[in-house]
Scaffold this motif. Structure first.
Motif, PDB file in Angstrom:
ATOM      1  N   VAL A 233     144.375 -32.637   4.110  1.00 49.61           N
ATOM      2  CA  VAL A 233     144.543 -32.892   2.682  1.00 49.61           C
ATOM      3  C   VAL A 233     146.008 -33.125   2.337  1.00 49.61           C
ATOM      4  O   VAL A 233     146.356 -34.058   1.608  1.00 49.61           O
ATOM      5  N   ASP A 234     146.890 -32.289   2.868  1.00 50.90           N
ATOM      6  CA  ASP A 234     148.304 -32.421   2.516  1.00 50.90           C
ATOM      7  C   ASP A 234     149.107 -33.177   3.575  1.00 50.90           C
ATOM      8  O   ASP A 234     150.305 -33.377   3.433  1.00 50.90           O
ATOM      9  N   TRP A 235     148.470 -33.586   4.665  1.00 52.05           N
ATOM     10  CA  TRP A 235     149.111 -34.332   5.742  1.00 52.05           C
ATOM     11  C   TRP A 235     150.381 -33.624   6.257  1.00 52.05           C
ATOM     12  O   TRP A 235     151.385 -34.260   6.554  1.00 52.05           O
ATOM     13  N   ASN A 236     150.300 -32.316   6.344  1.00 56.23           N
ATOM     14  CA  ASN A 236     151.412 -31.543   6.887  1.00 56.23           C
ATOM     15  C   ASN A 236     151.353 -31.591   8.408  1.00 56.23           C
ATOM     16  O   ASN A 236     150.473 -30.989   9.019  1.00 56.23           O
ATOM     17  N   ALA A 237     152.293 -32.314   9.013  1.00 57.58           N
ATOM     18  CA  ALA A 237     152.270 -32.487  10.466  1.00 57.58           C
ATOM     19  C   ALA A 237     153.404 -31.732  11.148  1.00 57.58           C
ATOM     20  O   ALA A 237     153.769 -32.036  12.279  1.00 57.58           O
ATOM     21  N   ASP A 238     153.965 -30.760  10.447  1.00 62.17           N
ATOM     22  CA  ASP A 238     155.102 -30.031  11.018  1.00 62.17           C
ATOM     23  C   ASP A 238     154.671 -29.091  12.136  1.00 62.17           C
ATOM     24  O   ASP A 238     155.402 -28.900  13.114  1.00 62.17           O
ATOM     25  N   ASP A 239     153.500 -28.460  12.003  1.00 57.32           N
ATOM     26  CA  ASP A 239     153.044 -27.480  12.986  1.00 57.32           C
ATOM     27  C   ASP A 239     152.156 -28.142  14.035  1.00 57.32           C
ATOM     28  O   ASP A 239     151.246 -28.907  13.704  1.00 57.32           O
ATOM     29  N   ASN A 240     152.431 -27.835  15.289  1.00 58.33           N
ATOM     30  CA  ASN A 240     151.547 -28.267  16.366  1.00 58.33           C
ATOM     31  C   ASN A 240     150.536 -27.150  16.632  1.00 58.33           C
ATOM     32  O   ASN A 240     150.894 -26.101  17.157  1.00 58.33           O
ATOM     33  N   TRP A 241     149.320 -27.381  16.248  1.00 58.04           N
ATOM     34  CA  TRP A 241     148.277 -26.371  16.389  1.00 58.04           C
ATOM     35  C   TRP A 241     147.125 -26.943  17.198  1.00 58.04           C
ATOM     36  O   TRP A 241     146.934 -28.155  17.287  1.00 58.04           O
ATOM     37  N   THR A 242     146.323 -26.064  17.770  1.00 55.81           N
ATOM     38  CA  THR A 242     145.125 -26.448  18.514  1.00 55.81           C
ATOM     39  C   THR A 242     143.993 -25.499  18.133  1.00 55.81           C
ATOM     40  O   THR A 242     144.127 -24.276  18.256  1.00 55.81           O
ATOM     41  N   ALA A 243     142.909 -26.079  17.636  1.00 56.15           N
ATOM     42  CA  ALA A 243     141.708 -25.307  17.322  1.00 56.15           C
ATOM     43  C   ALA A 243     140.659 -25.622  18.380  1.00 56.15           C
ATOM     44  O   ALA A 243     140.305 -26.788  18.576  1.00 56.15           O
ATOM     45  N   ALA A 244     140.171 -24.603  19.064  1.00 62.08           N
ATOM     46  CA  ALA A 244     139.218 -24.795  20.161  1.00 62.08           C
ATOM     47  C   ALA A 244     138.002 -23.907  19.944  1.00 62.08           C
ATOM     48  O   ALA A 244     138.125 -22.706  19.701  1.00 62.08           O
ATOM     49  N   LEU A 245     136.836 -24.530  20.021  1.00 57.72           N
ATOM     50  CA  LEU A 245     135.561 -23.814  19.933  1.00 57.72           C
ATOM     51  C   LEU A 245     134.773 -24.036  21.205  1.00 57.72           C
ATOM     52  O   LEU A 245     134.815 -25.121  21.791  1.00 57.72           O
ATOM     53  N   GLU A 246     134.043 -23.025  21.621  1.00 56.80           N
ATOM     54  CA  GLU A 246     133.048 -23.172  22.674  1.00 56.80           C
ATOM     55  C   GLU A 246     131.711 -22.807  22.061  1.00 56.80           C
ATOM     56  O   GLU A 246     131.546 -21.691  21.556  1.00 56.80           O
ATOM     57  N   VAL A 247     130.781 -23.761  22.047  1.00 62.48           N
ATOM     58  CA  VAL A 247     129.507 -23.553  21.359  1.00 62.48           C
ATOM     59  C   VAL A 247     128.356 -23.648  22.344  1.00 62.48           C
ATOM     60  O   VAL A 247     128.416 -24.393  23.334  1.00 62.48           O
ATOM     61  N   GLU A 248     127.300 -22.905  22.053  1.00 61.92           N
ATOM     62  CA  GLU A 248     126.086 -22.909  22.864  1.00 61.92           C
ATOM     63  C   GLU A 248     124.943 -23.478  22.035  1.00 61.92           C
ATOM     64  O   GLU A 248     124.708 -23.023  20.908  1.00 61.92           O
ATOM     65  N   PHE A 249     124.280 -24.475  22.573  1.00 60.84           N
ATOM     66  CA  PHE A 249     123.104 -25.050  21.914  1.00 60.84           C
ATOM     67  C   PHE A 249     121.884 -24.295  22.419  1.00 60.84           C
ATOM     68  O   PHE A 249     121.620 -24.259  23.627  1.00 60.84           O
ATOM     69  N   MET A 250     121.120 -23.682  21.499  1.00 59.40           N
ATOM     70  CA  MET A 250     120.068 -22.762  21.892  1.00 59.40           C
ATOM     71  C   MET A 250     118.719 -23.158  21.307  1.00 59.40           C
ATOM     72  O   MET A 250     118.634 -23.716  20.213  1.00 59.40           O
ATOM     73  N   GLN A 251     117.664 -22.831  22.050  1.00 62.97           N
ATOM     74  CA  GLN A 251     116.299 -22.890  21.558  1.00 62.97           C
ATOM     75  C   GLN A 251     115.735 -21.482  21.696  1.00 62.97           C
ATOM     76  O   GLN A 251     115.472 -21.011  22.797  1.00 62.97           O
ATOM     77  N   GLY A 252     115.560 -20.824  20.559  1.00 62.38           N
ATOM     78  CA  GLY A 252     115.211 -19.413  20.614  1.00 62.38           C
ATOM     79  C   GLY A 252     116.357 -18.626  21.225  1.00 62.38           C
ATOM     80  O   GLY A 252     117.488 -18.670  20.761  1.00 62.38           O
ATOM     81  N   GLU A 253     116.080 -17.918  22.316  1.00 61.96           N
ATOM     82  CA  GLU A 253     117.111 -17.162  23.025  1.00 61.96           C
ATOM     83  C   GLU A 253     117.610 -17.874  24.272  1.00 61.96           C
ATOM     84  O   GLU A 253     118.443 -17.333  25.008  1.00 61.96           O
ATOM     85  N   GLN A 254     117.112 -19.081  24.541  1.00 60.27           N
ATOM     86  CA  GLN A 254     117.515 -19.829  25.740  1.00 60.27           C
ATOM     87  C   GLN A 254     118.704 -20.731  25.434  1.00 60.27           C
ATOM     88  O   GLN A 254     118.678 -21.523  24.495  1.00 60.27           O
TER      89      GLN A 254
END
Length: 409
Positions: free
Chosen positions: A184-205
């Motif tokens: 939104v503010d186009w602030n590019a001063d900070d070098n950041w990394t957002a990392a997610l690890e996600v599991e795709f599940m059916q029920g408990e599998q």
């Protein structure tokens, strides 16, 4: 001239042979392994990963009705025989470990001369390509559920439903799991990394585990991973957060996790109702609008035909008007067209149709049925020359997507 072999006299005569005959016999014996080798080559074993846990194998049967034996080895282990139906030339090996390495080979039941070996892992599976329309957008992103989830609200170990229910959406959907950053503010001063690890599940599998990353240094502001097959609401599919980076400089309020649903089994309805409407001012048409349709519409074809009072047209319906005189057409994806034409005394008729696309072949256009203002039997819209005492010359050049240039003098 043939020469006999010199042999002791006490040998039985049946051991005596012509040199030429013995050579032919040896040639026949040598040709048998060559024939078997050619037969094993003609089997032409092929393997393809069809999901992260399945591999499909195909082969030829050059020996006709003779039984073929398919074998599989996991990693560096021993080969084991897989049970295949008699006479089959294909086999689906399922319930595999995605990261394991499998080796396949095949041979005739009566001979241990093997075909080529195929070494493959199930994780080499390439999902079906996601279809996009002419605007580059994914076709039919029907909903985003359960909405955009802020990165700051994502909790490790929490499962998030793919579908909002009740009520359940009908049909099957391709699912994309997307991590996106809105600068939104186009602030590019900070070098950041957002990392997610996600599991795709059916029920408990857990069906698969994948990573999603956004970062400022590489300008990676959106990443999406897809499930390898369509899913339905009734089968309890969720995404669970396995891990999440929590560095203090991550703009967590500007990052969102979103589920994109894409349904490609819903055919285009050629009779879709778009409810054509016309606006008038000073006895001239100023705008034409319609209700946008949702189901795989690529664009709309809008046509109109003007017939002046002096043209001796005796028809009273739109169908006869378009048959009497060739009309003008524009194609647009928008549900509104500003009509920049001025006409003398006469009548004008409009019609519109939605043009659909086949989601499997987006380049294949499917024209819908023509629809008219007040139906096909309407008597047209009367126009009156507002400046009858003046001579006007108008030149309009049309372009794609509702663009035009008009010169009026």
């Amino acid at each position: 001239m043939f020469k006999f072999l010199t042999l002791p006299m006490e040998l039985n005569k049946q051991h005596i042979c012509f040199v030429s005959f013995c050579w032919l016999l040896s040639a026949f014996i040598l040709s048998a392994p060559l024939a078997l080798a050619q037969a094993s080559k003609d089997i032409a074993l092929q393997a393809q990963a069809t999901s992260p846990t399945a591999i499909t194998l195909r082969w030829n049967n050059p020996a006709g009705g003779e039984t073929l034996i398919l074998e599989r080895r996991t990693g560096d282990g021993a080969f084991e025989v897989l049970t295949t139906p008699a006479g089959s030339t294909t086999y689906s090996d399922e319930n595999l470990t995605p990261d394991a390495l499998y080796t396949y080979r095949i041979h005739l039941e009566t001979q241990n001369v093997y075909s080529n070996e195929m070494v493959i892992s199930a994780n080499t599976y390439i999902p079906q390509a996601i279809k996009t329309g002419q605007d580059g957008q994914v076709l039919k992103p029907v909903s985003q559920s359960p909405g955009d989830i802020l990165y700051s609200n994502l909790a490790v170990g929490t499962k998030y439903p793919i579908f909002q229910a009740p009520p359940c959406l009908e049909g099957s959907y391709w699912v994309g799991v997307q991590l996106a950053y809105s600068p939104v503010d186009w602030n590019a001063d900070d070098n950041w990394t957002a990392a997610l690890e996600v599991e795709f599940m059916q029920g408990e599998q857990v069906l698969w585990t994948k990573s999603l990353t956004n970062n400022m240094q590489d300008q990676l502001f959106q990443q999406m991973v897809f499930h390898y097959a369509p899913v339905s609401c009734v089968d309890n599919y969720t995404v669970r957060v396995k891990s999440k980076s929590t560095d203090t400089n991550i703009p967590q309020e500007k990052l969102t996790l979103t589920f994109i649903l894409h349904r490609d089994d819903l055919p285009f309805d050629t009779d879709v109702d778009v409810n054509l409407m016309v606006a008038k001012e000073n006895n001239q048409v100023t705008a034409v609008g319609w209700t946008p349709a949702d189901d795989f519409v690529g664009h709309y074809d809008l046509e109109w035909v003007f017939i002046a009072s002096h043209e001796n047209f005796t028809g009273t319906t739109a169908a006869k008007a378009f048959a009497f005189k060739e009309g003008l057409r524009i194609s647009t994806a928008k549900p509104l067209y500003t009509h920049q034409f001025f006409y003398p005394n006469g009548k004008i008729w409009f019609r519109i149709r939605a043009v659909g696309i086949n989601p499997q072949y987006p380049e294949h256009l499917i024209p819908g049925a023509w629809q008219y203002v007040d139906g096909a039997d309407n008597n047209g819209i009367a126009t009156i020359n507002a400046e009858g005492s003046l001579n006007w010359q108008a030149n309009t050049t049309l372009a794609e997507d509702d663009k035009y240039k008009k010169i009026l003098q």
